[in-house]
Each structure stands twice: as structure tokens, then as C-alpha cells.
Design an enzyme around this catalytic site. Sequence first.
Site, PDB file in Angstrom:
ATOM      1  N   TYR A  15     -51.332 -58.887 -51.998  1.00 54.25           N
ATOM      2  CA  TYR A  15     -50.236 -58.210 -51.298  1.00 54.25           C
ATOM      3  C   TYR A  15     -49.769 -59.023 -50.078  1.00 54.25           C
ATOM      4  CZ  TYR A  15     -48.172 -54.430 -48.428  1.00 54.25           C
ATOM      5  OH  TYR A  15     -47.366 -53.668 -47.639  1.00 54.25           O
ATOM      6  N   ASN A  39     -57.729 -58.664 -57.921  1.00 53.31           N
ATOM      7  CA  ASN A  39     -56.951 -57.498 -57.481  1.00 53.31           C
ATOM      8  C   ASN A  39     -55.455 -57.828 -57.439  1.00 53.31           C
ATOM      9  OD1 ASN A  39     -56.874 -54.771 -56.661  1.00 53.31           O
ATOM     10  ND2 ASN A  39     -56.570 -55.391 -54.532  1.00 53.31           N
ATOM     11  N   PHE A  84     -57.316 -65.176 -47.296  1.00 50.22           N
ATOM     12  CA  PHE A  84     -57.105 -63.752 -47.567  1.00 50.22           C
ATOM     13  C   PHE A  84     -58.136 -63.205 -48.554  1.00 50.22           C
ATOM     14  CE2 PHE A  84     -52.607 -65.114 -46.766  1.00 50.22           C
ATOM     15  CZ  PHE A  84     -52.278 -64.217 -45.768  1.00 50.22           C
ATOM     16  N   LYS A  88     -61.140 -55.109 -50.444  1.00 50.13           N
ATOM     17  CA  LYS A  88     -60.684 -54.383 -49.243  1.00 50.13           C
ATOM     18  C   LYS A  88     -60.795 -52.855 -49.307  1.00 50.13           C
ATOM     19  CE  LYS A  88     -55.888 -54.090 -50.736  1.00 50.13           C
ATOM     20  NZ  LYS A  88     -54.471 -54.136 -50.383  1.00 50.13           N
ATOM     21  N   SER A 128     -59.242 -57.311 -39.309  1.00 50.49           N
ATOM     22  CA  SER A 128     -58.681 -55.968 -39.480  1.00 50.49           C
ATOM     23  C   SER A 128     -58.904 -55.121 -38.236  1.00 50.49           C
ATOM     24  CB  SER A 128     -59.409 -55.314 -40.666  1.00 50.49           C
ATOM     25  OG  SER A 128     -59.134 -53.943 -40.718  1.00 50.49           O
ATOM     26  N   TYR A 153     -67.445 -52.887 -45.783  1.00 48.40           N
ATOM     27  CA  TYR A 153     -66.194 -53.665 -45.702  1.00 48.40           C
ATOM     28  C   TYR A 153     -65.929 -54.086 -44.249  1.00 48.40           C
ATOM     29  CZ  TYR A 153     -61.280 -54.744 -45.173  1.00 48.40           C
ATOM     30  OH  TYR A 153     -60.108 -55.357 -44.812  1.00 48.40           O
ATOM     31  N   LYS A 157     -65.894 -57.947 -42.051  1.00 47.47           N
ATOM     32  CA  LYS A 157     -64.880 -58.500 -41.142  1.00 47.47           C
ATOM     33  C   LYS A 157     -65.511 -58.888 -39.807  1.00 47.47           C
ATOM     34  CE  LYS A 157     -61.470 -58.243 -43.977  1.00 47.47           C
ATOM     35  NZ  LYS A 157     -61.053 -59.475 -44.651  1.00 47.47           N
ATOM     36  N   ARG A 299     -60.652 -36.738 -44.092  1.00 45.43           N
ATOM     37  CA  ARG A 299     -61.371 -37.702 -44.925  1.00 45.43           C
ATOM     38  C   ARG A 299     -62.502 -38.287 -44.096  1.00 45.43           C
ATOM     39  NH1 ARG A 299     -57.965 -42.796 -47.264  1.00 45.43           N
ATOM     40  NH2 ARG A 299     -57.845 -43.276 -45.028  1.00 45.43           N
ATOM     41  N   GLY A 301     -64.921 -40.555 -42.198  1.00 44.77           N
ATOM     42  CA  GLY A 301     -64.799 -41.953 -41.764  1.00 44.77           C
ATOM     43  C   GLY A 301     -63.486 -42.274 -41.080  1.00 44.77           C
ATOM     44  N   ASP A 302     -62.466 -41.382 -41.199  1.00 45.65           N
ATOM     45  CA  ASP A 302     -61.176 -41.675 -40.550  1.00 45.65           C
ATOM     46  C   ASP A 302     -61.299 -41.558 -39.037  1.00 45.65           C
ATOM     47  OD1 ASP A 302     -59.583 -42.324 -42.681  1.00 45.65           O
ATOM     48  OD2 ASP A 302     -58.810 -40.291 -42.993  1.00 45.65           O
TER      49      ASP A 302
HETATM   50  P1  NAD Z   1     -55.178 -57.883 -51.936  1.00 47.87           P
HETATM   51  O1  NAD Z   1     -56.323 -57.325 -52.688  1.00 47.87           O
HETATM   52  O2  NAD Z   1     -53.806 -57.560 -52.404  1.00 47.87           O
HETATM   53  O3  NAD Z   1     -55.291 -59.480 -51.837  1.00 47.87           O
HETATM   54  C1  NAD Z   1     -56.520 -60.158 -51.871  1.00 47.87           C
HETATM   55  C2  NAD Z   1     -56.407 -61.227 -52.945  1.00 47.87           C
HETATM   56  O4  NAD Z   1     -57.625 -61.963 -52.977  1.00 47.87           O
HETATM   57  C3  NAD Z   1     -56.198 -60.641 -54.342  1.00 47.87           C
HETATM   58  O5  NAD Z   1     -55.132 -61.311 -54.970  1.00 47.87           O
HETATM   59  C4  NAD Z   1     -57.514 -60.911 -55.063  1.00 47.87           C
HETATM   60  O6  NAD Z   1     -57.316 -61.135 -56.447  1.00 47.87           O
HETATM   61  C5  NAD Z   1     -57.995 -62.146 -54.327  1.00 47.87           C
HETATM   62  N1  NAD Z   1     -59.455 -62.344 -54.336  1.00 47.87           N
HETATM   63  C6  NAD Z   1     -60.417 -61.474 -53.972  1.00 47.87           C
HETATM   64  N2  NAD Z   1     -61.624 -62.049 -54.105  1.00 47.87           N
HETATM   65  C7  NAD Z   1     -61.410 -63.317 -54.557  1.00 47.87           C
HETATM   66  C8  NAD Z   1     -62.254 -64.395 -54.894  1.00 47.87           C
HETATM   67  N3  NAD Z   1     -63.585 -64.307 -54.808  1.00 47.87           N
HETATM   68  N4  NAD Z   1     -61.687 -65.547 -55.333  1.00 47.87           N
HETATM   69  C9  NAD Z   1     -60.344 -65.668 -55.429  1.00 47.87           C
HETATM   70  N5  NAD Z   1     -59.496 -64.676 -55.130  1.00 47.87           N
HETATM   71  C10 NAD Z   1     -60.031 -63.512 -54.701  1.00 47.87           C
HETATM   72  O7  NAD Z   1     -55.368 -57.468 -50.408  1.00 47.87           O
HETATM   73  P2  NAD Z   1     -54.396 -57.643 -49.173  1.00 47.87           P
HETATM   74  O8  NAD Z   1     -53.975 -56.302 -48.746  1.00 47.87           O
HETATM   75  O9  NAD Z   1     -53.380 -58.671 -49.471  1.00 47.87           O
HETATM   76  O10 NAD Z   1     -55.432 -58.171 -48.107  1.00 47.87           O
HETATM   77  C11 NAD Z   1     -55.582 -59.543 -47.806  1.00 47.87           C
HETATM   78  C12 NAD Z   1     -56.642 -59.719 -46.758  1.00 47.87           C
HETATM   79  O11 NAD Z   1     -56.280 -58.975 -45.610  1.00 47.87           O
HETATM   80  C13 NAD Z   1     -58.028 -59.217 -47.149  1.00 47.87           C
HETATM   81  O12 NAD Z   1     -58.984 -60.087 -46.595  1.00 47.87           O
HETATM   82  C14 NAD Z   1     -58.108 -57.870 -46.500  1.00 47.87           C
HETATM   83  O13 NAD Z   1     -59.438 -57.498 -46.234  1.00 47.87           O
HETATM   84  C15 NAD Z   1     -57.339 -58.100 -45.225  1.00 47.87           C
HETATM   85  N6  NAD Z   1     -56.769 -56.890 -44.639  1.00 47.87           N
HETATM   86  C16 NAD Z   1     -55.983 -56.077 -45.396  1.00 47.87           C
HETATM   87  C17 NAD Z   1     -55.466 -54.917 -44.850  1.00 47.87           C
HETATM   88  C18 NAD Z   1     -54.653 -53.961 -45.693  1.00 47.87           C
HETATM   89  O14 NAD Z   1     -54.598 -52.775 -45.359  1.00 47.87           O
HETATM   90  N7  NAD Z   1     -54.005 -54.403 -46.758  1.00 47.87           N
HETATM   91  C19 NAD Z   1     -55.707 -54.608 -43.504  1.00 47.87           C
HETATM   92  C20 NAD Z   1     -56.494 -55.483 -42.750  1.00 47.87           C
HETATM   93  C21 NAD Z   1     -57.020 -56.627 -43.328  1.00 47.87           C
HETATM   94  C1  WQD Z   2     -53.730 -43.975 -43.045  1.00 47.21           C
HETATM   95  C2  WQD Z   2     -53.668 -42.522 -42.588  1.00 47.21           C
HETATM   96  C3  WQD Z   2     -55.411 -41.131 -43.468  1.00 47.21           C
HETATM   97  C4  WQD Z   2     -54.158 -41.405 -47.637  1.00 47.21           C
HETATM   98  C5  WQD Z   2     -57.381 -48.596 -44.015  1.00 47.21           C
HETATM   99  C6  WQD Z   2     -58.682 -49.301 -43.799  1.00 47.21           C
HETATM  100  C7  WQD Z   2     -58.529 -50.351 -42.734  1.00 47.21           C
HETATM  101  C8  WQD Z   2     -57.377 -51.295 -43.066  1.00 47.21           C
HETATM  102  C9  WQD Z   2     -56.128 -50.547 -43.363  1.00 47.21           C
HETATM  103  C10 WQD Z   2     -58.263 -53.163 -44.282  1.00 47.21           C
HETATM  104  C11 WQD Z   2     -55.021 -41.949 -42.236  1.00 47.21           C
HETATM  105  C12 WQD Z   2     -54.064 -40.692 -43.979  1.00 47.21           C
HETATM  106  C13 WQD Z   2     -54.245 -41.547 -46.269  1.00 47.21           C
HETATM  107  C14 WQD Z   2     -53.820 -40.137 -48.185  1.00 47.21           C
HETATM  108  C15 WQD Z   2     -53.663 -39.272 -45.947  1.00 47.21           C
HETATM  109  N1  WQD Z   2     -57.653 -52.065 -44.243  1.00 47.21           N
HETATM  110  N2  WQD Z   2     -53.997 -40.499 -45.440  1.00 47.21           N
HETATM  111  N3  WQD Z   2     -53.577 -39.114 -47.314  1.00 47.21           N
HETATM  112  O1  WQD Z   2     -57.657 -45.607 -43.241  1.00 47.21           O
HETATM  113  O2  WQD Z   2     -55.991 -46.193 -41.429  1.00 47.21           O
HETATM  114  O3  WQD Z   2     -56.996 -47.963 -42.811  1.00 47.21           O
HETATM  115  O4  WQD Z   2     -56.375 -49.559 -44.366  1.00 47.21           O
HETATM  116  O5  WQD Z   2     -58.783 -53.767 -43.400  1.00 47.21           O
HETATM  117  O6  WQD Z   2     -59.729 -51.033 -42.678  1.00 47.21           O
HETATM  118  O7  WQD Z   2     -59.641 -48.348 -43.398  1.00 47.21           O
HETATM  119  O8  WQD Z   2     -55.344 -46.496 -43.817  1.00 47.21           O
HETATM  120  O9  WQD Z   2     -53.583 -45.907 -45.413  1.00 47.21           O
HETATM  121  O10 WQD Z   2     -55.949 -45.188 -45.915  1.00 47.21           O
HETATM  122  O11 WQD Z   2     -54.711 -44.089 -44.059  1.00 47.21           O
HETATM  123  O12 WQD Z   2     -53.437 -38.308 -45.203  1.00 47.21           O
HETATM  124  O13 WQD Z   2     -53.751 -39.948 -49.402  1.00 47.21           O
HETATM  125  O14 WQD Z   2     -53.169 -41.738 -43.672  1.00 47.21           O
HETATM  126  O15 WQD Z   2     -56.191 -40.014 -43.164  1.00 47.21           O
HETATM  127  O16 WQD Z   2     -54.826 -41.081 -41.160  1.00 47.21           O
HETATM  128  P1  WQD Z   2     -56.578 -46.450 -42.760  1.00 47.21           P
HETATM  129  P2  WQD Z   2     -54.897 -45.438 -44.902  1.00 47.21           P
END
Ligand code: NAD
Ligand code: WQD
Length: 342
Positions: A15, A39, A84, A88, A128, A153, A157, A299, A301-302
Site C-alpha cells: 500500500y 500481502n 517497508f 502489519k 509507526s 507487531y 517496530k 476493541r 488494545g485501542d
Molecule cells: P502492506 O502490507 O501493504 O505492504 C508491505 C509489503 O511488504 C507487502 O507488499 C508485502 O507483500 C511485503 N512483504 C512483507 N514481508 C515481506 C518479505 N519478507 N519479503 C518481501 N516482501 C515482503 O503494508 P503497508 O501499509 O504498505 O505498510 C508498509 C510498512 O509501513 C510496514 O512496515 C508497516 O508496518 C508500516 N506501517 C504501516 C501502517 C499502516 O497503517 N498501513 C502504519 C504504520 C507503519
Molecule cells: C482507527 C480507529 C478504532 C475499525 C492501527 C495500528 C497501528 C498503525 C495504524 C501500523 C480506532 C476504530 C476501527 C472498525 C472502528 N498500523 N475502528 N471500527 O488501531 O488506530 O492503528 O493502524 O503500524 O499500529 O494499531 O487504526 O484503523 O484499526 O482504527 O471503530 O471496524 O477506528 O477503534 O479508534 P489504529 P484502525
Amino acid sequence: MDRKKTVLISGGAGYIGSHTSVELIEAGYDVVIVDNFSNSEKGAVEGVVKITGREVPFELVDTCDKDALRRIFEKYEFDSVIHFAAYKAVGESMEDPLKYYSNNLVSFLNIVALMKEFKRPNILFSSSATVYGEADELPVTEETPRQPATSPYGNTKQMAEDILRDCCRSYVDIYGIALRYFNPIGAHPSAMIGELPRGIPNNLVPFVTQTAAGIRECLSVFGNDYDTPDGTCLRDYIDVVDLAKAHLAAVNRMVSDKMDGKYEIFNVGTGNPVSVLELLTTFEDVNNLKLPYKIVDRRPGDVTAVWADTAKANEVLGWKAERTLGETLKSAWEWEKRVRGL
Ligand code: NAD
Ligand code: WQD
């Protein structure tokens, strides 16, 4: 390929990685995408090619496979890596911690070890806002103490941040930036790339768009008895294209040797707290539709609220979030409609 202008993007089919690839290419960088599609799908790489009109080298490699990854370092010349590649899903990490520790840490360690071996100096790491947990002060600055991780998770980080800090301190050739993303949402304005979660979405916005598309019957709002203005949780929702541009700003900073020291951390958010109900209302307004929802239990953990102080990214990276919440939620819906053929 100019080594300084070439960036290896692990997880680049994902993504955030696909959107970041687009921004880097449009700014004149060459990118090499490495992903194992655990993913994601090849359609994301095709989307990057379509948007930019450029061929993008893609390598189907698991970054946990060090020999396969070594071949990528041998094949391509680059100074910078954006890492990346990670799993996640917070809930899944509680059920299967080893899956998360293995993938997220081994892939990270392999990348850093090969960077050291091949003298590739710059790494941008996806951290994150989860590292802040239930923070003592809001908004959170980069100096706000991290809370003990509440999930494996989140722990990956925190651990990777610490490992990166130590490697930058000890190895002359390693420079690192950790970007702490808040809640990334939305899609590219072309609707060619966006978020494609597998199965039932864990995150709010994909659940919202799937409910609007009729794939989910009703959105559950997790709790309306929090100590917030409307009782629902507050988050900092950052547009994914804005987030991608923050990566561009950080890479520019690294390749032009402008870093202040060897390891830096930046919050990447908007600085605006938004409640779940506000987000739903905005989604309905900008897309002119009604969303079925019900209030259910909290939920586990929130956290109640977390949002970013973005002054450091604004001043030091010269980056600021630009798209409004409405524009972003419109793009999320456009993407969902395209994916579902609506
Ligand atoms: P995503 O799952 O869409 O992208 C991660 C990509 O990494 C995927 O395409 C997956 O196929 C690939 N991948 C995973 N393990 C792999 C491996 N061992 N070898 C090769 N490819 C691998 O997730 P995203 O939302 O794009 O997140 C990207 C990064 O940002 C992640 O590290 C995630 O933890 C971090 N992050 C995401 C969020 C969020 O809410 N989306 C928030 C904070 C941090
Ligand atoms: C957002 C808000 C929920 C779904 C997560 C990870 C965090 C980071 C970003 C990677 C919260 C509420 C959600 C639903 C709802 N990822 N909610 N109904 O939990 O803030 O963060 O993603 O690093 O580490 O924990 O994001 O989008 O799940 O939730 O009411 O069906 O929406 O309670 O308040 P969150 P989220």
C-alpha cells in the site's frame, strides 16, 4: 542508473510502498521494487508503471532470504533503501508472535547487514505511531517517551528502531531515518493504486469503503464512551500520497548529506485529531451516501487518542500534509469502486 538517484524499495508492491514508488519516480529517482507478494499483488506494480509511464525493475524476493537479497545488492547499484517489507496486522501478531518477530526482524536485519557489507549508506525505516502507545502528552513529539509495546507487531517496530539507532551509531557507513506514520488512509488520485486488504479489514477506512460497497453489512464503531468530545477515539489520519511525499523529502535529505547526525526520527501525520464519528460523517458528506453503522464495545488494545506534533517534519524536512480529510476519503471510495467494478 545513477547510484545516488536509485532507491531499493522493499515491500514496494504494498500500500504505502506503491504510492512512494510513484512519488520517487515522478521526482526523477529510479526505483527497484522487491516484494514477495505476501500481502500484495502484481497489479500494484503494474499500477505504478501505468501512472508513471516508466518501466520499473521488479524482483520477486523474500527479504528474509539473505542469499536472494544479496543477489539484488549485487545486481543493482543504489545508495538508499526504503524498507517497508513487514507484516502489519496487530491482532494477528498477538495470535502468532513468531510469525511477526521472524518476518519483521529477520528482513530488517538482512537489509541492514547487506547495506553494511555493500556500503549502501542510507536507510529509511517504516516505523509507526504505535510506538507511543497511550501517551502521557498530546500531541506527541518525537521526544515523547515511547510506552512499552502492547503487541508483538508494535514491539518489532520499537526493536527495529533501536537496532537502527545502534547501527547508525557504530557503523560509519550507515545513516538512518525512521518515519513514524500515524494512520495512513486514502488512495492515489488516479485510483490505479490503493489499499487492498485481504479478508475482513482490521482498519477503519477499508472497512468503511467495503461497507459502502455492500461487501460488509454494517460498520461497528468500537466504543463511544471514551473521554473525547464525541466519545469515540481520536486519531491522526494521514493521506497516503502525502505520506509518500514525506518519504521523498526524507530521501532527498539523505542523498544530499543534509542529515543532522546519523539517525533521525520524524512523525508523519497531519497534526489534526479526528474522531471515528467525524470520519464517518465526512465520508458520507463528500461521497454523498449513507453508511450503516452501530456502536459496539471497545476493541481491546485501542488507545483513546493519539495525534502528531508535526513541527519537526514541517521544519526540517520541509514537508507538510496537504490533502484534506474529505479529499482523502473521496479517493478511498474512488479506489474501492474501481476495484469492485462499481
Ligand atoms: P502492506 O502490507 O501493504 O505492504 C508491505 C509489503 O511488504 C507487502 O507488499 C508485502 O507483500 C511485503 N512483504 C512483507 N514481508 C515481506 C518479505 N519478507 N519479503 C518481501 N516482501 C515482503 O503494508 P503497508 O501499509 O504498505 O505498510 C508498509 C510498512 O509501513 C510496514 O512496515 C508497516 O508496518 C508500516 N506501517 C504501516 C501502517 C499502516 O497503517 N498501513 C502504519 C504504520 C507503519
Ligand atoms: C482507527 C480507529 C478504532 C475499525 C492501527 C495500528 C497501528 C498503525 C495504524 C501500523 C480506532 C476504530 C476501527 C472498525 C472502528 N498500523 N475502528 N471500527 O488501531 O488506530 O492503528 O493502524 O503500524 O499500529 O494499531 O487504526 O484503523 O484499526 O482504527 O471503530 O471496524 O477506528 O477503534 O479508534 P489504529 P484502525
